[in-house]
Design a protein around this motif. Sequence first.
Motif, mmCIF file in Angstrom:
data_model
loop_
_atom_site.group_PDB
_atom_site.id
_atom_site.type_symbol
_atom_site.label_atom_id
_atom_site.label_comp_id
_atom_site.label_asym_id
_atom_site.label_seq_id
_atom_site.Cartn_x
_atom_site.Cartn_y
_atom_site.Cartn_z
ATOM 1 N N ILE A 56 6.906 -2.199 9.512
ATOM 2 C CA ILE A 56 6.730 -2.576 8.105
ATOM 3 C C ILE A 56 5.250 -2.657 7.750
ATOM 4 C CG2 ILE A 56 7.069 -4.441 6.436
ATOM 5 C CD1 ILE A 56 9.705 -5.060 7.919
ATOM 6 N N LEU A 57 4.445 -3.259 8.629
ATOM 7 C CA LEU A 57 3.013 -3.370 8.369
ATOM 8 C C LEU A 57 2.357 -1.992 8.316
ATOM 9 C CD1 LEU A 57 0.627 -5.278 7.944
ATOM 10 C CD2 LEU A 57 0.302 -5.326 10.426
ATOM 11 N N TYR A 58 2.791 -1.080 9.162
ATOM 12 C CA TYR A 58 2.234 0.274 9.179
ATOM 13 C C TYR A 58 2.404 0.955 7.819
ATOM 14 C CZ TYR A 58 1.673 5.227 10.264
ATOM 15 O OH TYR A 58 1.261 6.531 10.244
ATOM 16 N N PHE A 59 3.567 0.796 7.217
ATOM 17 C CA PHE A 59 3.825 1.432 5.929
ATOM 18 C C PHE A 59 3.194 0.681 4.761
ATOM 19 C CE2 PHE A 59 7.303 3.316 8.418
ATOM 20 C CZ PHE A 59 7.124 4.654 8.071
ATOM 21 N N GLN A 60 2.637 -0.518 5.049
ATOM 22 C CA GLN A 60 1.955 -1.281 4.010
ATOM 23 C C GLN A 60 0.437 -1.112 4.071
ATOM 24 O OE1 GLN A 60 3.310 -3.531 1.497
ATOM 25 N NE2 GLN A 60 5.053 -2.215 2.004
ATOM 26 N N LYS A 61 -0.069 -0.374 5.049
ATOM 27 C CA LYS A 61 -1.513 -0.255 5.257
ATOM 28 C C LYS A 61 -2.214 0.438 4.095
ATOM 29 C CE LYS A 61 -3.052 1.137 9.190
ATOM 30 N NZ LYS A 61 -3.208 1.930 10.429
ATOM 31 N N SER A 62 -1.501 1.285 3.390
ATOM 32 C CA SER A 62 -2.125 2.031 2.300
ATOM 33 C C SER A 62 -2.378 1.185 1.059
ATOM 34 C CB SER A 62 -1.234 3.225 1.918
ATOM 35 O OG SER A 62 0.041 2.774 1.488
ATOM 36 N N LYS A 63 -1.798 -0.016 1.010
ATOM 37 C CA LYS A 63 -1.986 -0.864 -0.163
ATOM 38 C C LYS A 63 -3.419 -1.385 -0.225
ATOM 39 C CE LYS A 63 2.335 -0.703 -1.489
ATOM 40 N NZ LYS A 63 3.152 -1.896 -1.446
ATOM 41 N N SER A 64 -3.930 -1.583 -1.432
ATOM 42 C CA SER A 64 -5.300 -2.032 -1.623
ATOM 43 C C SER A 64 -5.507 -3.448 -1.103
ATOM 44 C CB SER A 64 -5.657 -1.984 -3.111
ATOM 45 O OG SER A 64 -6.927 -2.543 -3.352
ATOM 46 N N THR A 65 -6.667 -3.701 -0.484
ATOM 47 C CA THR A 65 -7.007 -5.042 0.018
ATOM 48 C C THR A 65 -8.367 -5.468 -0.513
ATOM 49 O OG1 THR A 65 -8.004 -4.072 2.015
ATOM 50 C CG2 THR A 65 -5.679 -4.717 2.132
ATOM 51 N N THR A 66 -8.745 -4.965 -1.694
ATOM 52 C CA THR A 66 -10.086 -5.232 -2.224
ATOM 53 C C THR A 66 -10.290 -6.697 -2.574
ATOM 54 O OG1 THR A 66 -9.264 -4.598 -4.415
ATOM 55 C CG2 THR A 66 -10.358 -2.893 -3.105
#
Length: 305
Positions: A56-66
């Motif tokens: 699940i975390l792998y597929f969430q890595k593309s989300k912005s973390t700015t």
Amino acid sequence: MLFSKIKNSAVLIAIVGIVLFSAKAIMVKLAYQYNVSSLHLLLFRMLFSLPFYLIILYFQKSKSTTNIKKQDYLWLLFFGFIGYYLASYFDFLGLQYIKAGLERIILFVYPTLVLLISRVFLKERISPKQIIAILITYFGVIITFSGELQYNGDHIFLGGFLIFLSALTYASYLVGSGWLIPKFGVLRFTSYAMIISSVCVIIHYLIFDRTSVFQYSYQVYLLGFMMAILSTLIPSFLVSLAIKKIGASNFSIIGSIGPISTIILAYIFLDERLTIMQLLGAVIVIIGITFVSLNKSKKNRKLVP
């Protein structure tokens, strides 16, 4: 995303998550019948669920973390450590010494702890509606567990103290969740927290134990897997989503249904008695939960480190 499509259902989400989490105590007691250690059982729970959180975390890595700062990751590390590692470890240890029913009534002090921690660190006011809801639900729980308080054992105080520590650490996690979830998002925050907790359990095992984990009957591994999926993976996301929608304080009050669900599950799977007084207490608790659902807070919460 599926979670973003869910509207006006935070209370139902919270209840389902709480009931699934409550089933953990029943599975732990069933597993202890096969002479499994508390650390090994906790290790099975975390190891079986870990791959799912990594995916699940792998597929969430593309989300912005700015908007996430370095100190947010430090807080995430801290709350992951206390939330599903320390809280679970204390709970598993305590269940060796006391009954599942008594464990729930002691663990139920966490709503009060959530409100106190929120008052100190979040500067939140404890509203009259929250006080009324707490009084209703506590009254119902006291009635429900009136018979459980008569339980005696050689290690009753040790078990009770360990469960209280579990309540304290879990309450701290809930407060931290209410602050960090909006920054990380439900899926990413929950996955990070559970991965951190899993790593802590593995380190604990490697340092303090290292005995074989392949010595048990298949029932132990089956119960460990069921705990990982039904009482860890699924409810962890449901609880995080509920906290995001209604806040840690209101979620902790709705959590009063946990002891009731434990009583029912214990009656079914552990042959514990379900009395008229317990049913009456369950009804009162449901009334308290309904009161919360009709008066849930819509304030945004912000923690000042």
